[in-house]
Design an enzyme around this catalytic site. Structure first.
Site, PDB file in Angstrom:
ATOM      1  N   CYS A 121     -11.132  27.681  20.444  1.00 32.49           N
ATOM      2  CA  CYS A 121     -11.405  26.505  21.289  1.00 32.49           C
ATOM      3  C   CYS A 121     -10.257  25.505  21.295  1.00 32.49           C
ATOM      4  O   CYS A 121     -10.241  24.578  22.103  1.00 32.49           O
ATOM      5  CB  CYS A 121     -12.690  25.830  20.837  1.00 32.49           C
ATOM      6  N   HIS A 248     -12.655  19.069  23.539  1.00 33.95           N
ATOM      7  CA  HIS A 248     -13.258  20.390  23.698  1.00 33.95           C
ATOM      8  C   HIS A 248     -14.768  20.194  23.817  1.00 33.95           C
ATOM      9  O   HIS A 248     -15.382  19.467  23.028  1.00 33.95           O
ATOM     10  CB  HIS A 248     -12.916  21.277  22.497  1.00 33.95           C
ATOM     11  N   ASN A 278     -20.207  25.677  26.581  1.00 36.52           N
ATOM     12  CA  ASN A 278     -19.002  25.763  25.754  1.00 36.52           C
ATOM     13  C   ASN A 278     -18.166  26.957  26.225  1.00 36.52           C
ATOM     14  O   ASN A 278     -18.538  28.102  25.995  1.00 36.52           O
ATOM     15  CB  ASN A 278     -19.408  25.922  24.286  1.00 36.52           C
TER      16      ASN A 278
END
Ligand code: UT7
Length: 321
Positions: A121, A248, A278
């Protein structure tokens, strides 16, 4: 000293939407031992829906975002001196996604470098940390494309309520340009990693994501706050100078906690997790593109992009848009 600035941004979300309600049905059908609900997921993660690439491979997501970023930058593929693709969800180890993207863009014959980065990520921030010094140090790399693309839906264990509600597909790309102007574009980048925390988040080559959610949550807040403070200090700037914080998009509560600890106001925080879920490395450029289109980020604005991911990896970039 030369600087590196973002001259174009583009993103791609697959058409197929999966509402959190539909995800709950799927989790229940998968027969996990524990119960869940849309209300729990929305309250504890902020996710209301996500996009699923279905049969579209990661490189195709990357390609679609790239075409949009190039168009916005007014560039043609042959103008690119470098292509970098942060991803952890390439379907194949070989061919590598970045050269494959170069081929799809029709510029393989030029033989210019194209490589992947694996930083989960934190991929967007790691990508900047690698490309910006390369471009600053060498006029050979005048223009580059940083393309974050993920197809996490292939790695969801639908019987695990702790991870199945979270992960999604998408891609975001930025076109970067070297300029002799000082103090514009990417002002500071800071990255870090801690292999001891690696087992908190795993993804086998063939298999599904596992995560110690509560541990990752704590690590993420701490690391994103520290990395953010470091880039702000390096640039001698403060939270009050920021027009936008684009973290993020892992969990709404993580992002809110980071913003709060940095002393930011709620209107400084950009979140797209409600609609995007996500998307790992793709989440920051996807959110940046959304914010630019909404007029939440304008030329000259100062933008902070903290990230945390598997590895464990983390980082933050400070960008004058
Ligand atoms: O992308 C970068 C890496 N990823 C992240 O940064 C994500 C980080 N973690 C998170 O987002 C959160 O930890 C989760 C959303 C995964 C979980 O939320 P939480 O508030 O941290 O819950 P928890 O893990 O502390 O678990 C609390 C309870 C547990 O039940 P018990 O043991 O107290 O009975 C979990 O089993 O919540 C349970 N739980 C759920 N309950 C209903 C976990 N997932 C669910 C669910 N529905 N989907």
């Amino acid at each position: 000293m030369a600087s590196v600035r973002i001259i174009g941004i583009g993103s791609y979300l697959p058409a197929q939407r999966l509402s959190t309600g539909a995800a709950v049905e799927r989790i229940k059908r998968a027969g996990g031992e524990a119960d869940t609900s849309s209300e729990w997921i929305l309250r504890r993660t902020g996710i209301a829906e996500r996009r699923m690439a279905e049969t579209l491979p990661t490189v195709s997501l990357a390609f679609r975002a790239s075409v949009r970023a190039l168009k916005q930058a007014g560039l043609r593929p042959k103008d690119l001196n470098l292509i970098c693709v942060p991803t952890i969800t390439a379907e194949e180890r070989l061919p590598i996604t970045a050269p494959e993207l170069q081929r799809k863009l029709g510029v393989s014959r030029l033989g210019r470098p194209a490589f992947n980065i694996s930083a989960a990520c934190s991929g967007f921030v790691y990508g900047l940390a690698v490309l910006v010094p390369m471009m600053r140090d060498s006029p050979r790399y005048q223009r580059a494309l940083l393309v974050c693309a993920e197809r996490l839906s292939r790695h969801i264990n639908w019987s695990d309520r702790g991870t199945a509600p979270l992960f999604a597909d998408g891609a975001g790309a930025v076109a970067l340009e070297r300029t002799d102007e000082d103090g514009v574009g990417v002002l500071a980048v800071n990255i870090g990693a801690n292999g001891e925390a690696g087992t908190a988040f795993t993804l086998p080559v063939q298999g599904s994501i596992t995560m110690d959610g509560a541990r990752v949550f704590e690590l993420a807040v701490e690391a994103m706050v520290c990395a953010s403070r470091e880039v702000l200090a390096e640039a001698k700037l403060a939270t009050t100078d920021l027009a936008a914080i684009v973290p993020h998009q892992a969990n709404l509560r993580i992002m809110t906690a980071v913003a709060k600890r940095l002393g930011a106001a709620t209107d400084q925080l950009i979140t797209t997790i409600r609609e995007h879920g996500n998307t790992s490395a793709a989440s920051i450029p996807l959110a940046l593109d959304w914010a630019v289109k909404q007029g939440r980020i304008k030329p000259g604005d100062l933008v902070l992009t903290p990230a945390f991911g598997g590895g464990a990896t983390w980082g933050a970039a400070l960008i004058r848009w």
